[in-house]
Every structure is written in structure tokens, then in C-alpha cells.
Design a protein around this motif. Sequence first.
Motif, PDB file in Angstrom:
ATOM      1  N   PHE A  17       0.346  -1.446   0.315  1.00 25.22           N
ATOM      2  CA  PHE A  17       0.140   0.149  -0.502  1.00 25.22           C
ATOM      3  C   PHE A  17       0.468   0.787   0.036  1.00 25.22           C
ATOM      4  O   PHE A  17       0.252   2.445  -0.240  1.00 25.22           O
ATOM      5  N   SER A  18       1.652   1.461   0.327  1.00 28.51           N
ATOM      6  CA  SER A  18       2.853   2.295   0.514  1.00 28.51           C
ATOM      7  C   SER A  18       2.555   2.898  -1.145  1.00 28.51           C
ATOM      8  O   SER A  18       3.102   4.338  -1.025  1.00 28.51           O
ATOM      9  N   ALA A  19       3.552   1.578  -1.674  1.00 28.09           N
ATOM     10  CA  ALA A  19       3.798   1.982  -3.641  1.00 28.09           C
ATOM     11  C   ALA A  19       2.402   2.201  -4.109  1.00 28.09           C
ATOM     12  O   ALA A  19       3.051   3.202  -4.416  1.00 28.09           O
ATOM     13  N   THR A  20       1.596   1.580  -3.440  1.00 27.77           N
ATOM     14  CA  THR A  20       0.475   1.867  -4.373  1.00 27.77           C
ATOM     15  C   THR A  20       0.171   3.492  -4.315  1.00 27.77           C
ATOM     16  O   THR A  20      -0.385   3.840  -4.910  1.00 27.77           O
ATOM     17  N   THR A  21      -0.223   3.557  -2.570  1.00 29.27           N
ATOM     18  CA  THR A  21      -0.465   5.348  -2.343  1.00 29.27           C
ATOM     19  C   THR A  21       0.395   6.474  -3.425  1.00 29.27           C
ATOM     20  O   THR A  21       0.121   6.811  -3.334  1.00 29.27           O
ATOM     21  N   ALA A  22       1.775   5.999  -2.932  1.00 29.05           N
ATOM     22  CA  ALA A  22       3.140   6.571  -3.806  1.00 29.05           C
ATOM     23  C   ALA A  22       2.595   7.399  -5.173  1.00 29.05           C
ATOM     24  O   ALA A  22       1.971   7.672  -5.504  1.00 29.05           O
ATOM     25  N   LEU A  23       2.616   6.157  -5.662  1.00 30.35           N
ATOM     26  CA  LEU A  23       2.504   5.839  -7.288  1.00 30.35           C
ATOM     27  C   LEU A  23       1.077   6.366  -8.129  1.00 30.35           C
ATOM     28  O   LEU A  23       1.227   7.666  -8.586  1.00 30.35           O
ATOM     29  N   VAL A  24       0.438   6.176  -6.995  1.00 29.02           N
ATOM     30  CA  VAL A  24      -1.202   7.230  -6.996  1.00 29.02           C
ATOM     31  C   VAL A  24      -1.221   8.168  -6.951  1.00 29.02           C
ATOM     32  O   VAL A  24      -1.707   9.041  -8.245  1.00 29.02           O
TER      33      VAL A  24
ATOM     34  N   GLY B  82      -0.742  11.268 -10.171  1.00 27.25           N
ATOM     35  CA  GLY B  82      -2.449  11.962 -10.125  1.00 27.25           C
ATOM     36  C   GLY B  82      -1.928  13.023  -9.836  1.00 27.25           C
ATOM     37  O   GLY B  82      -2.755  14.100 -10.889  1.00 27.25           O
ATOM     38  N   ALA B  83      -1.089  14.154  -9.307  1.00 33.51           N
ATOM     39  CA  ALA B  83      -0.527  15.596  -9.954  1.00 33.51           C
ATOM     40  C   ALA B  83       0.137  15.485 -11.459  1.00 33.51           C
ATOM     41  O   ALA B  83      -0.245  16.741 -11.704  1.00 33.51           O
ATOM     42  N   LEU B  84       0.483  14.682 -11.700  1.00 34.68           N
ATOM     43  CA  LEU B  84       1.390  14.713 -12.929  1.00 34.68           C
ATOM     44  C   LEU B  84       0.278  14.831 -14.053  1.00 34.68           C
ATOM     45  O   LEU B  84       0.449  15.973 -15.343  1.00 34.68           O
ATOM     46  N   ARG B  85      -0.982  14.486 -13.695  1.00 35.50           N
ATOM     47  CA  ARG B  85      -2.248  14.257 -14.793  1.00 35.50           C
ATOM     48  C   ARG B  85      -2.344  16.008 -14.433  1.00 35.50           C
ATOM     49  O   ARG B  85      -3.274  15.939 -15.936  1.00 35.50           O
ATOM     50  N   ASP B  86      -2.641  16.767 -13.898  1.00 33.33           N
ATOM     51  CA  ASP B  86      -3.739  17.725 -13.476  1.00 33.33           C
ATOM     52  C   ASP B  86      -1.833  18.974 -14.323  1.00 33.33           C
ATOM     53  O   ASP B  86      -2.647  20.084 -14.396  1.00 33.33           O
TER      54      ASP B  86
ATOM     55  N   GLU C 218      -0.361  20.046 -20.821  1.00 37.84           N
ATOM     56  CA  GLU C 218       0.168  18.618 -21.186  1.00 37.84           C
ATOM     57  C   GLU C 218       1.599  19.134 -22.251  1.00 37.84           C
ATOM     58  O   GLU C 218       1.618  17.817 -22.160  1.00 37.84           O
ATOM     59  N   ASN C 219       2.324  19.904 -21.995  1.00 38.76           N
ATOM     60  CA  ASN C 219       3.044  20.293 -22.943  1.00 38.76           C
ATOM     61  C   ASN C 219       4.834  20.352 -21.799  1.00 38.76           C
ATOM     62  O   ASN C 219       5.690  20.043 -22.410  1.00 38.76           O
ATOM     63  N   TRP C 220       4.084  19.352 -20.440  1.00 40.06           N
ATOM     64  CA  TRP C 220       5.433  19.767 -19.470  1.00 40.06           C
ATOM     65  C   TRP C 220       6.199  18.938 -19.814  1.00 40.06           C
ATOM     66  O   TRP C 220       7.511  19.293 -19.726  1.00 40.06           O
ATOM     67  N   TRP C 221       5.885  17.989 -20.918  1.00 36.05           N
ATOM     68  CA  TRP C 221       7.540  16.546 -20.640  1.00 36.05           C
ATOM     69  C   TRP C 221       8.507  17.025 -21.641  1.00 36.05           C
ATOM     70  O   TRP C 221       9.537  17.231 -21.278  1.00 36.05           O
ATOM     71  N   ARG C 222       8.127  17.694 -22.358  1.00 36.18           N
ATOM     72  CA  ARG C 222       8.679  18.667 -23.058  1.00 36.18           C
ATOM     73  C   ARG C 222       9.153  17.058 -24.606  1.00 36.18           C
ATOM     74  O   ARG C 222      10.914  17.585 -24.272  1.00 36.18           O
ATOM     75  N   MET C 223       9.109  15.918 -24.755  1.00 36.47           N
ATOM     76  CA  MET C 223       9.637  15.002 -25.442  1.00 36.47           C
ATOM     77  C   MET C 223       8.758  14.539 -26.450  1.00 36.47           C
ATOM     78  O   MET C 223       7.994  14.824 -26.190  1.00 36.47           O
ATOM     79  N   PRO C 224       9.478  13.569 -27.435  1.00 34.85           N
ATOM     80  CA  PRO C 224       8.724  12.846 -28.227  1.00 34.85           C
ATOM     81  C   PRO C 224       7.792  11.820 -27.641  1.00 34.85           C
ATOM     82  O   PRO C 224       8.381  11.279 -26.747  1.00 34.85           O
TER      83      PRO C 224
END
Length: 678
Positions: free
Chosen positions: A368-375, A379-383, A386-392
Motif C-alpha cells: 500500500f505504500s507503493a500503490t499510494t505513492a504511485l497513484v 495523479g499530480a502529474l495528470r493535472d 500537457e506540454n510539460w514533458w517536452r519530449m517525443p
Amino acid sequence: MRILETLDAQRGHLFPWVPVALAAGIGFYFTLTAEPGAVIWAGVTGLCGLFLLLSWVVGPRAGPLFVLLFLIGAGGLLAGARTMLVAEPVLKYRFYGAVEGRIIAIDRSFSDVPRLTLDQVWMERFAPDETPARVRVSLHGNQGFFDAEPGLRVAMTAHLSPPPAPSEPGGFNFQRRAWFEKLGAVGYTRSPALAMAPASEGRAGLAIHRLRMAISGAIRQHMPGDEGAFASAILTGDRSAMSQPTLQALRDANLAHLLAISGLHMGLLTAFVFAALRTGLSLIPPLALRVPVKKLAAVFALCCAAFYLALSGGNIATQRAFIMVAVMLVAVLFDRRAITVRAVAIAALIVLLMQPESVTEPGFQMSFSATTALVAVFGALRDWPENWWRMPRWAQPVLAVVVSSLVAGGATAPFGAAHFNQVAQYGLFANLLTVPLMGILVIPAAVVAGLLAPFGVAGIALDVMRLGIGWILFVAEYVAGLDGSTWPVPAPSDWVLPIFTIGALWLILWQGRWRLLGAVPASLAFVLWAQTSRPQLLISDNGSLMGLMTEQGRVLSKGKGAGFSAQNWLENDGDVATQQQAFGRDGFGGGKGYLIAEVMGQRFIHLSGRGWAGKLPEACAQGWVVMARKLDIPAPEGCQLLDQRALSKTGSIAVFKGPDGPIITKAKTLAGDRPWTQ
């Protein structure tokens, strides 16, 4: 009030705190040194009812505070109820005699010999209401007179003992785990075990077991060696063919989780099935326009997950993984977002309601530590824009894998280090090279092999699978062979992990700038860990082994025997030495059969071998006397004696340096008067 305003701002984000509060109550129950009586339980029940009533009376602003208190109390009640529900007789003394029972589980022991767990137990000279519900027996000596499988009824002459107490005060509590597994005795037999009734009469999951063994055998026949053993382990849970060097290499490279059927495997399998079926159905326009293909794919993926759970043997870790996957797939059926912190909280809540004791297990904590941290991170990156990645676009999945490994590795590292006393220094590197291959090649090939097996052409997919497994094993051996691949760490004090967990959860679950306060307890936990002091002297619970801390590390009183205690002591010290190496260190005074350990001026003399009786008066005059026998002659007056009789009442002993002299801590005093210690 400012507190109520702050709490009001969390509205809509409070549900994930429900399993946290419940787990806090459960955890508090397990820290008690005495089992609460009926009066206390009645009082806690009354308080829970009062808190629930007050949460309704005070309204929605202050109500969550009283709900929090209710959940903490409910957690304690839940754990107490579970303790009573699983209660079964526990052996009170060492037993030697005839034992008969039905096999319900098969694994391997600490000494790498076959081990059977039996239920429907009959024991010579024991009344039915005094007989343990389950016993676990390791098969030594001349065996092989039957093929072990669930449901088979067997008989043997066995040496059995109660589940052992911690090897050191405050150490791993096997007695508690055995209590919740209804395991009332453990031991071994050196005489041949014999079959008494066929497995078909006993059932006990026989059909699934035979299917697992058939699949495992077919895989290993097509894919011999460690590759086939690895494939069998991740598909059927059968690790019997894995070699010990390969297992150790996987552990040292932090890749052992790839072998255990847990959240990673269940998630990869269901994700592949869901994505493949959804994509395939979407390519059929008449069907895609008339049928909710997303939901149909979710139902099929859930069925596959249930089959995988049964096929894998259904251990606790796999059950937790199934619950997490099931919650997310059910969310898809109800048109909810599947991967959210709320979904993880629901899964955790279900696990805690079913098995509240899981909160003390490393598997639950790491999953649950791994799953909670990943989600939370994704979830934060989803917000983000869209162009923040700046990569193909093709490179974004690669970055996602890197981020996933960093987040999951960072979230589980403190728990893994605390429970297993080592950090794999190149674990991130090894996981980056192998985990993507599990998702891209190994698991998909396994699913395809299962689909092709009825047509007799599964070998094509298994050959593809073998390529991926071969690479994983190569990486494990290479990384494990690097200098400093593992970094040993000492076991932390009991409060380190709870404090770290509170801080980490506050950082993830709290909304707003005050979430940064979680960094304070998380950092404090590592400070406390760094200041952890290990005992200056350890004495085993039968007096056969002593371990004295020196500048070189812990020196042990014997090079062979009492291996389980010796290994645990050294691991908890963060010491990579073997028992023989620790025995060869300098530190004890005296000589063979009369070893002297001194802690702050207090002497402890270990008597052994022949002629001990003549040495007893002199030893008693010098300090505490430790003996691996029951004294059958009168002890000298005033003798401070730790023989087997005395140690059976105290358990293992730890001696610490104190401000005014040595402090003696007893394992049974720390463990308290609980149902599993009586």
C-alpha cells in the motif's frame, strides 16, 4: 475556530483517512502488553457510540474529528474481535509422538526441506479440545514415500513445540503470526511420513493444486533450469525448483518482488487483458457501437484476475493484490475513475476489515505504500500542462517507467530496510532494466501462452517469455555481484515506522500548503533510526547462545547451532557476517565452556560442556550464570541463574547500557500477556 476552518477545507478529501484511522486503532491494540478485559471492551464500545453520536450532533464542520476518534476505537475493537474469532488451542510444551492430519499447504522450511501444514489434526495423548487446529511439520531424513498434495491425509512421529517466542526482546513476533494463522504447533520429523488416506477424500483445493502442478511441470519441461522455475513461480506460485543462489541474487538486486505474485503481476496481467480485449472489441464497429466494450473488458479482466488468484495458490499478498485490482475494475463498471487514492483507500479498508492483523505485516505496508505513492504522484502529474514533458511521445512511457521505479522504490525502501535489514544500493538500476520487460514481454507472453495451450502451441509464447526471464536473471546476477550491492542497516526502534508512515501519509493525503508539515515526522523517523542502539548482550531463550557487541561487531558464543537466533541477531545489527565469522571474533573472556561477557562491570558467564557443575560456584560468585540446561542440583545461595527453566519464563534476554548500569530486558515482558503468548 481555525482548526475547524482548516478541516472544512479538506471536505471531499477525507475518505482516504478512514483506513488510516482504522489502522491506527489496530496498531495501538497490538502494542498493548495485556489483553483488555470485558469491562474495557465495553467502555471502548460505549465511547465509539458516543463519538458517533457527537459527530452527528455537532454538525459537518467538527463532525470529522469525532468520526476520526470513532474509527480509531473501532480499529481496536475490530482487532480484538478478530483475535477472539481465530482462537484455537496452542501447544503448551514440547511434544514427541504420533501426529496425523490433512495437508492444506506445502512449502519449504528455513533449512530448505519440504514442510507441510496440516489441519484436522490428531495427536497422541491429546483430547480433541486441546489439539491444535493446525500444525506445521518439516520433513527431514528419509522421506519420499508419497507425493504431497492438498487433501492427502498423512501420519508421522514428530517433535512439536509451541510457536517460538521472539529471538530477541522486541524482535519479530512469530507467535502472533501463528495465532492468526491458527497454527498451534511447529516442529519436524526425522522418521518417514506415511500416507493414510487419498487426497481425493480430503479435497482441500486438490483440483486447483493438481492444475497448478500440471502447468508448472509443463512449463519446466519446455523451459528447463532457472528460467522455467521463474516462470512457474510467477504463474502458479510454485517456487520449489528455484535454486538458492538465484533466489539470493534476486534478493540482493532488489528484484525478489518480481518472483512473488503480488500487485505488480496482478496489475500487469489485468491491464494487458483489459487493454487487449478493449482494443480488439473496439475494432469491430457493429459490436463497439452496441456494447459497452470498456465494461465488458473490465468484467473479463476481473475474471482473469480471480483465476490467477486461484492458480497462484491464493497467498495473503496475492489476495491483497486481487482486492486492489477488483476495486479498480469495479470502479470502471460504475463509470468512476479507476486509479485514484480513494480506490486505494477502499482496497485498504476491505483488507483491514477482513484481516486487521495485516497492518503489522511487511507485505501490507510495502504494497500500500507503493500503490499510494504511485497513484498520488501520477495523479499530480495528470493535472500538469500537457506540454510539460517536452519530449517525443514515444519517450514518455520510458520516463513513466523511470518515475514509477523511483516512486515505488522510494516508498517501499524504508519498510523493506526496517523488516529485512538491508538496502539494495543498485536496486533502482536493476528495476529499470527489468520491470519494463515484465510488462512488455513476460506477462503478455504468459497470457498468450495460456490462450494457446489448449491448441498445443503454447511453446511459441513460452520461448518469447524465456527471453525476458533470461534477461531478468542475468541482471539479477550481475547487480548482485557488484561490490557493495547491498547495504546492511540495523533494525529500527518500534516507533520509527509509525512516525515515518504518519508523515508520509500527511504529505500525500492532506490538501493545501500544510501538507508540507508531514516532512517533519518523516525526517524525525530517520533521525531516530540513526540513533537506534542495539543490545550490548543477547541471550537466546534456551541459554544455548550468547552474543556480545564489540567494536568489530557482535561476537557469538558458538559457531554452529541456534542458527535461527544467530542469523536474526546479526541481521538486526546490520551485520553481514556469518555465524561462523561472528564466532571467530574476539570479545569473550574466559575459555571454552566458561565464557565471560562483561557489560558496564556486570559479568555474564556462559557455562557449557563437561565439568560445568564444578565451575558453578565460582561462576555464581562473579555474576549472572547462563546455562543451556535445567539445573538439577541445588544452586549456590544468591546465585543469579539463567538456566533453561528460568529462561522459559523470561524468553530471550537483551542487556543494554543504561545511565546507572546495565538494563536487562526480557522478551516475554515486552511481548506481554496476550492470547498468543500464554
